[in-house]
Motif scaffolding. Structure first.
Motif, short mmCIF file in Angstrom:
data_model
loop_
_atom_site.label_atom_id
_atom_site.label_comp_id
_atom_site.label_asym_id
_atom_site.label_seq_id
_atom_site.Cartn_x
_atom_site.Cartn_y
_atom_site.Cartn_z
N VAL A 91 -3.04 2.09 -4.25
CA VAL A 91 -2.62 3.49 -4.14
C VAL A 91 -3.77 4.29 -3.53
O VAL A 91 -4.89 4.27 -4.04
N VAL A 92 -3.47 4.97 -2.42
CA VAL A 92 -4.52 5.65 -1.66
C VAL A 92 -4.21 7.13 -1.51
O VAL A 92 -3.09 7.50 -1.15
N PHE A 93 -5.22 7.98 -1.78
CA PHE A 93 -5.09 9.42 -1.52
C PHE A 93 -5.86 9.71 -0.23
O PHE A 93 -7.09 9.67 -0.21
N GLY A 94 -5.13 9.95 0.86
CA GLY A 94 -5.76 10.22 2.16
C GLY A 94 -5.74 11.71 2.42
O GLY A 94 -4.71 12.26 2.78
N SER A 95 -6.88 12.35 2.21
CA SER A 95 -6.89 13.82 2.21
C SER A 95 -7.83 14.41 3.25
O SER A 95 -8.98 13.97 3.38
N GLY A 96 -7.34 15.43 3.95
CA GLY A 96 -8.19 16.17 4.87
C GLY A 96 -9.11 17.13 4.14
O GLY A 96 -9.94 17.81 4.76
N GLY A 97 -8.98 17.19 2.82
CA GLY A 97 -9.88 18.01 2.00
C GLY A 97 -11.18 17.28 1.72
O GLY A 97 -11.38 16.14 2.16
N THR B 208 0.82 -1.20 0.00
CA THR B 208 0.00 0.00 0.00
C THR B 208 0.86 1.26 0.00
O THR B 208 1.76 1.40 0.83
N ALA B 209 0.59 2.14 -0.95
CA ALA B 209 1.27 3.44 -1.01
C ALA B 209 0.23 4.52 -0.71
O ALA B 209 -0.78 4.61 -1.41
N ILE B 210 0.48 5.30 0.35
CA ILE B 210 -0.47 6.34 0.74
C ILE B 210 0.12 7.72 0.46
O ILE B 210 1.31 7.95 0.68
N PHE B 211 -0.72 8.61 -0.02
CA PHE B 211 -0.33 9.99 -0.29
C PHE B 211 -1.29 10.90 0.47
O PHE B 211 -2.50 10.82 0.25
N THR B 212 -0.77 11.74 1.36
CA THR B 212 -1.67 12.51 2.22
C THR B 212 -1.71 13.99 1.85
O THR B 212 -0.79 14.51 1.22
N ALA B 213 -2.79 14.64 2.27
CA ALA B 213 -2.94 16.10 2.17
C ALA B 213 -3.61 16.54 3.47
O ALA B 213 -4.55 15.89 3.93
#
Ligand code: FAD
Length: 396
Positions: A189-195, A151-156
């Motif tokens: 692939v996961v985009f973990g965003s506070g938006g 798992t590859a996570i990309f955060t905002a």
């Protein structure tokens, strides 16, 4: 010398561009401009995304601060700690003070690494990286290159940030690389965003939504990263609606830290309630102190914080500053222009450009919402040259 006609706080993109423009337009300002900045180096930060993507060496983004100070400006290598705008003075960390007739405030945005528990300790190891600093951007490439699936996570974060698109640009590069490396089928692939949405401008959001679907990227909005457990490779998010803590296992994680106005701005009489330098959104003049202007990431300007925005803010600021000097009405109006070169893969880019109303404000006569190779080359090869040789010299 303890008095300057113009004192500029911050010798980054906004400070240097403003100084260069002022000096280009008025010989009277020669030796009458001080730029206060403690940093030995000046960085071209927009390329850090491509450092993280393995396309560019970190070193090319860094130059000596001394080399970007325009002729006729004096660099004071110190940090401002306090403003006394009633007395037209600034106080520096060394204890020294400078007085001014006019002040330009451009110290950039503050990266609040400490607000995510465990982030500082794990940055550059345990699969954790971030393109948001010169030191840590190369570790993103290490993690992408060595990724063997998982798992590859990309955060905002859920705060304002500089370059709103950067959290996802690196995700598209990584996803593209995983395909080429043959590990995509074995990875999530996961985009973990506070938006709450993928992008604020409808025209570009449409393209990005399609890309995310086509490339099988899982988006998790309202997910605000609050903790990294490096040893167990767990990312802990707070769900912004339910308040629940959500734990996700990762094999690599790219983190964009929360950001805010620099503390010394928040604590100063120059700040708005939300901490930013309180300027008029059209004229860039301070709302209470008429001989003070602000530019760039540290300001209250309600637009996406980018270097491209500064390119359009600087001429407005300079025009208005000269008008204040001459007691004329302020002629310059900034319309909120900003740009986000959304890298969507190696050799692919959507060039978003828009204004305060989130209306597209495009430069080229073609549909910029389409992914293009030409725009990728613009970002990678042309914009850096335009930055060092044009913008920082006050000619673009
Ligand atoms: P900076 O350029 O950050 O400069 C601030 C300066 O103030 C620094 O030199 C600092 O040392 C100095 N300073 C700080 N505190 C003090 C103090 N107390 N006293 C005196 N000086 C101080 N922009 C784009 O246009 N396009 C992009 O594609 C893009 N991508 C990006 C990708 C990444 C990963 C990052 C990190 C940024 C990106 N940006 C992009 C954003 C762009 O780099 C910034 O918006 C721009 O540099 C802001 O300029 P600034 O002058 O406000 O702040």
């Amino acid at each position: 010398k303890s008095h300057y006609t113009v004192v500029i706080v911050g010798g980054g993109t906004g400070g240097i561009t403003t100084a260069a423009r002022l000096l280009r337009e008025s010989r009277d300002l020669y030796n009458e401009i001080a730029i206060i900045d403690p940093s030995e180096k000046h960085y071209y930060q927009p390329l850090w995304t491509l450092v993280g993507g393995g396309e560019v060496e970190a070193e090319v983004t860094k130059r000596d601060e001394a080399s970007v100070i325009p002729d006729g400006a004096n660099w004071i290598q110190d940090a401002v700690v306090a403003f006394l705008p009633e007395e037209n003075r600034v106080v520096m960390a060394s204890g020294g003070e400078l007085s001014y007739d006019y002040l330009v405030v451009a110290p950039g945005i503050q990266l609040d690494w400490g607000k995510v528990k465990g982030l500082k300790e794990n940055l550059g190891k345990n699969g954790v990286s971030s393109n948001y600093s010169y030191e840590s951007a190369p570790s993103t490439w290490e993690n992408i290159r060595n990724f063997k699936g998982g798992t590859a996570i990309f955060t905002a974060p859920n705060t304002p940030i500089k370059c709103g698109g950067a959290p996802q640009k690196i995700m598209y590069l990584a996803e593209d690389y995983f395909r080429k490396a043959g590990v995509r089928d074995a990875s999530k692939v996961v985009f973990g965003s506070g938006g709450t949405i993928i992008f604020g401008v409808q025209k570009y959001a449409k393209t990005l939504t399609r890309i995310v679907q086509e490339r099988d990227i899982e988006t998790k909005f309202y997910h605000n990263l609050v903790e990294i457990d490096g040893e167990n490779k767990q990312a802990i998010f707070e769900h912004l609606q339910s308040g629940e803590r959500v734990s996700m296992k990762y094999d690599m994680i790219h983190v964009v830290p929360p950001m805010s106005a620099p503390d010394f701005i928040k604590q100063s009489p120059l700040s708005a309630e939300n901490g930013w330098v309180d300027v008029d959104k059209y004229t860039l003049q301070h709302t209470r102190y008429k001989n003070v202007f602000g530019i760039g990431d540290a300001t209250s300007l309600p637009t996406s914080k980018t270097g491209a925005a500064i390119r359009k803010q600087a001429p407005v600021l300079v025009k208005n500053l000269f008008a204040v000097m001459r007691n004329h009405p302020l002629p310059g109006q900034y319309n909120g222009y900003t740009s986000c070169p959304l890298i969507t893969g190696y050799g692919r880019l959507v060039l978003a450009e828009f204004d305060y109303n989130n209306n597209p404000a495009e430069t080229f006569p073609f549909d910029q919402a389409k992914e293009r190779y030409s725009m990728y080359l613009l970002k990678k090869d042309m914009l850096p040259v335009m930055y060092w040789d044009g913008m920082l010299k006050g000619v673009m």
